[in-house]
Structure formats: C-alpha cells, structure tokens
Design a protein around this motif. Structure first.
Motif, PDB file in Angstrom:
ATOM      1  N   ILE A  47      -6.837  -2.086   7.377  1.00  0.00           N
ATOM      2  CA  ILE A  47      -6.416  -3.158   6.890  1.00  0.00           C
ATOM      3  C   ILE A  47      -4.881  -3.021   6.846  1.00  0.00           C
ATOM      4  O   ILE A  47      -4.404  -1.996   6.332  1.00  0.00           O
ATOM      5  N   SER A  48      -4.302  -4.051   7.476  1.00  0.00           N
ATOM      6  CA  SER A  48      -2.991  -4.160   7.680  1.00  0.00           C
ATOM      7  C   SER A  48      -2.034  -4.270   6.455  1.00  0.00           C
ATOM      8  O   SER A  48      -0.847  -3.747   6.273  1.00  0.00           O
ATOM      9  N   SER A  49      -2.521  -5.040   5.495  1.00  0.00           N
ATOM     10  CA  SER A  49      -1.599  -5.430   4.279  1.00  0.00           C
ATOM     11  C   SER A  49      -2.010  -4.369   3.154  1.00  0.00           C
ATOM     12  O   SER A  49      -2.820  -4.010   2.977  1.00  0.00           O
ATOM     13  N   LYS A  50      -0.590  -4.167   2.850  1.00  0.00           N
ATOM     14  CA  LYS A  50      -0.604  -3.184   1.685  1.00  0.00           C
ATOM     15  C   LYS A  50      -0.963  -3.623   0.313  1.00  0.00           C
ATOM     16  O   LYS A  50      -1.655  -2.974  -0.326  1.00  0.00           O
ATOM     17  N   LYS A  51      -0.844  -5.025   0.301  1.00  0.00           N
ATOM     18  CA  LYS A  51      -1.526  -5.634  -0.827  1.00  0.00           C
ATOM     19  C   LYS A  51      -2.927  -5.503  -1.054  1.00  0.00           C
ATOM     20  O   LYS A  51      -3.527  -5.230  -2.131  1.00  0.00           O
ATOM     21  N   ALA A  52      -3.448  -5.755   0.075  1.00  0.00           N
ATOM     22  CA  ALA A  52      -5.077  -5.599   0.262  1.00  0.00           C
ATOM     23  C   ALA A  52      -5.428  -4.351   0.049  1.00  0.00           C
ATOM     24  O   ALA A  52      -6.362  -3.772  -0.636  1.00  0.00           O
ATOM     25  N   HIS A  53      -4.506  -2.972   0.628  1.00  0.00           N
ATOM     26  CA  HIS A  53      -4.858  -1.683   0.053  1.00  0.00           C
ATOM     27  C   HIS A  53      -4.962  -1.421  -1.196  1.00  0.00           C
ATOM     28  O   HIS A  53      -6.026  -0.790  -1.905  1.00  0.00           O
ATOM     29  N   LEU A  54      -3.892  -1.786  -1.885  1.00  0.00           N
ATOM     30  CA  LEU A  54      -3.978  -1.692  -3.502  1.00  0.00           C
ATOM     31  C   LEU A  54      -4.823  -2.361  -4.151  1.00  0.00           C
ATOM     32  O   LEU A  54      -5.692  -1.803  -5.015  1.00  0.00           O
TER      33      LEU A  54
END
Length: 323
Positions: A230-237
């Motif tokens: 997943i590219s989005s850091k927000k999605a990572h968190l």
C-alpha cells in the motif's frame, strides 16, 4: 502440624502448600491476587455482557473476543479460588482426582486460549489481505467451527497428561509446593519412573507453542507484505492499528508463559517461591490485561461499554443515543 503430616500420607489426598518460603506473607499476597482476579472477572464478563446485548457486535471479531474472555475467566478460575482458600483459610487439602481434574482443565483451557489467538491472527489476515471477501470467508458459523476444532485439539492433547499421572505410584510425602496442581510439581512426588510423563508434557507444551506461534507469525508476515504494497502511509497506520490489540495480547499471553516454562525447567538456581509466583502471575496478569487492551483499542466495543456505563450512572437516561 500433626494433622498435616497425616493428611500428607493419605493415598487419596495431596496438600497444596501455597508459596513455599513465603507462608508468613500469604495474607498480604492474597490482596493483589484477589484484586487482579476481580478486575479480570469484571473486564471479561463486561465483554461477554456487552457483546451478547448489542446486535451490532454479533460479528466474527467480537465472537472471538467472547471466546478469549471465556478462556481467560476459566484459566484464572481454575487456580485463584483454591489459592485464596490456602491463603485465607489454610485449606490446603485436595484429593488426587481433584488435583488431576484441576490440572486437566487448566492445561486444556490454556491450549484453547492459544488456539483462539491463532484464529484471531487469521481473522486479522483476512481483514487486511482480503477485505472484500471478509464477510464470506469469516462467518460466525465458521468462527464457531474453528473454535470447536481448537477445543477438540486441547482435549485430545491434554487428556493423556492426567491419565498417565494416574498410573504412577506416589510417595508418602504428598505435599505440593505450589498453589495449584502444576504438572511438574505433581510429577516430582512420584516414586516411579516419570520419564514418559515429563517428556510428553514438554513435547506437548513446545508443540502447542511452536505450532501456534508459527501460524501467528506466518499470518503477520503476510499482513506486513500486504501493508508494504500500500502506498499511502495513512493506510499503513490504519492497517497496523487494526492489529495492535491482537499483537499486545499475544505479547501479554505468550511472554509470561514461555518465561515461566523456561525458568521452571532450566532455572535451577532460581528460588522456589520465584517459580511459584511467576506461574501464578501467568494465570492472573494476561487475563486481567486482555479485556483492558481490547476495550481501549477497539472503538466499537469502547463506545458500547461507555454507553452502558453512562446508563448505570444516569438511570433516567435510558433513551440516550450517542452520536
């Protein structure tokens, strides 16, 4: 003392001596024991009550939380009431059959607890790696079947332990230096060859730990691989946050168990009362912390618990609906 010696030689009875070396402090030790136990019961029964009452929580994740709560209640209840009887009333006697029954249920429920953590890891894997198919892969019925498999595994693996012990002859001295019938403490009272019992216990304990931790580890390897795509850091968190409660419970559950097993089997230089305290904390602390962890980390559960607390404080506000 005379009565204790007579009972210790009774072929149908064992004596649980409590925490050897700390007998004078039993009353003081009972304070944290009873406090942790009460907090554990309140936390786990709160989860069971709220999930059973709230239709919106009748989902696989919360069904797993209920399974975890039931195993937590069972583990601590197998040990703490008898320990408190020893501390408060000096009620140290336990029949051989009662001792073996306590041992079986404690070890079987502990194995079931580990199985529930594995199913939870699978739940998190599906939620993150296959979110669109989550509802079709993990239904309540499938979770119940997986729980039943874990229960059958626990019974089949643990049942030979007390059956093998039942065949051993026990010495005249039947005093167990423990607050409950811990397997190795009972084995040490035998006058016969207990090699098979010791080997079986060790193999089963290691097999459950290794297999379950391997399955949990594999689930998290796949989860991390999916998160990294997943590219989005927000999605990572967000993805990591959905696993945070489960990771905390794994650490709280397995770390004391592994440490207790290793110190009991290989820590000959450690004082006996340290071994006993560690073994007791293993059946107290995780069971107390698990509902707290999930209550803090799971938004839906936290909101529902808060709603019931508000209703208890304000009986006239039963129609209150939080935004």
């Amino acid at each position: 003392m005379v009565a204790s010696n007579l009972t210790a030689s009774d072929p149908s009875t064992f004596i649980l001596n409590g925490i050897s070396g700390l007998e004078a402090a039993h009353l003081w030790i009972s304070i944290p024991f009873s406090t942790f136990y009460i907090i554990s019961l309140l936390g786990n029964f709160t989860i069971l009550f709220v999930v059973s009452k709230e239709q919106t929580l009748h989902q696989p994740m919360f069904l797993l939380l209920c399974m975890l709560a039931i195993t937590d209640i069972s583990i601590s209840t197998c040990v703490v009431p008898k320990a408190l009887c020893i501390f408060w009333f000096h009620s140290k006697h336990i029949t051989v059959d009662g001792c073996l029954t306590q041992m079986f249920f404690l070890h079987a429920v502990t194995s079931m607890h580990s199985a529930v953590l594995v199913i939870m890891a699978f739940d998190r894997y599906v939620a993150i790696c296959n979110p669109l198919r989550y509802a079709t892969i993990l239904t309540n019925a499938r979770i119940a079947k997986l729980g039943l498999v874990g229960l059958i595994r626990a019974v089949l693996l643990i049942l030979p332990e007390p059956l093998l012990l039942r065949t051993l002859p026990f010495c005249t001295n039947r005093v167990i230096s423990h607050t409950y019938c811990e397997h190795m403490a009972v084995v040490k009272l035998s006058c016969g060859d207990s090699t098979l019992n010791q080997m079986y216990s060790l193999v089963i304990a290691l097999a459950i730990i290794v297999v379950d931790l391997t399955l949990i580890g594999l689930s998290y390897v796949l989860i991390i691989r999916a998160i990294l795509r997943i590219s989005s850091k927000k999605a990572h968190l967000k993805a990591l946050n959905t696993c945070s409660a489960h990771i905390c419970v794994i650490l709280v559950s397995y770390a004391p168990f592994i440490f207790s097993v290793l110190t009991h089997r290989f820590g000959q230089g450690i004082a006996a009362h340290i071994h006993i305290l560690l073994a007791n904390l293993y059946v107290l602390l995780p069971q107390m912390f698990n509902p707290i962890i999930y209550g803090m980390k799971t938004k839906e559960l936290r909101e529902k618990v808060g709603k019931y607390i508000f209703r208890m404080r304000s009986p006239g506000a039963t129609d209150f609906k939080p935004a």
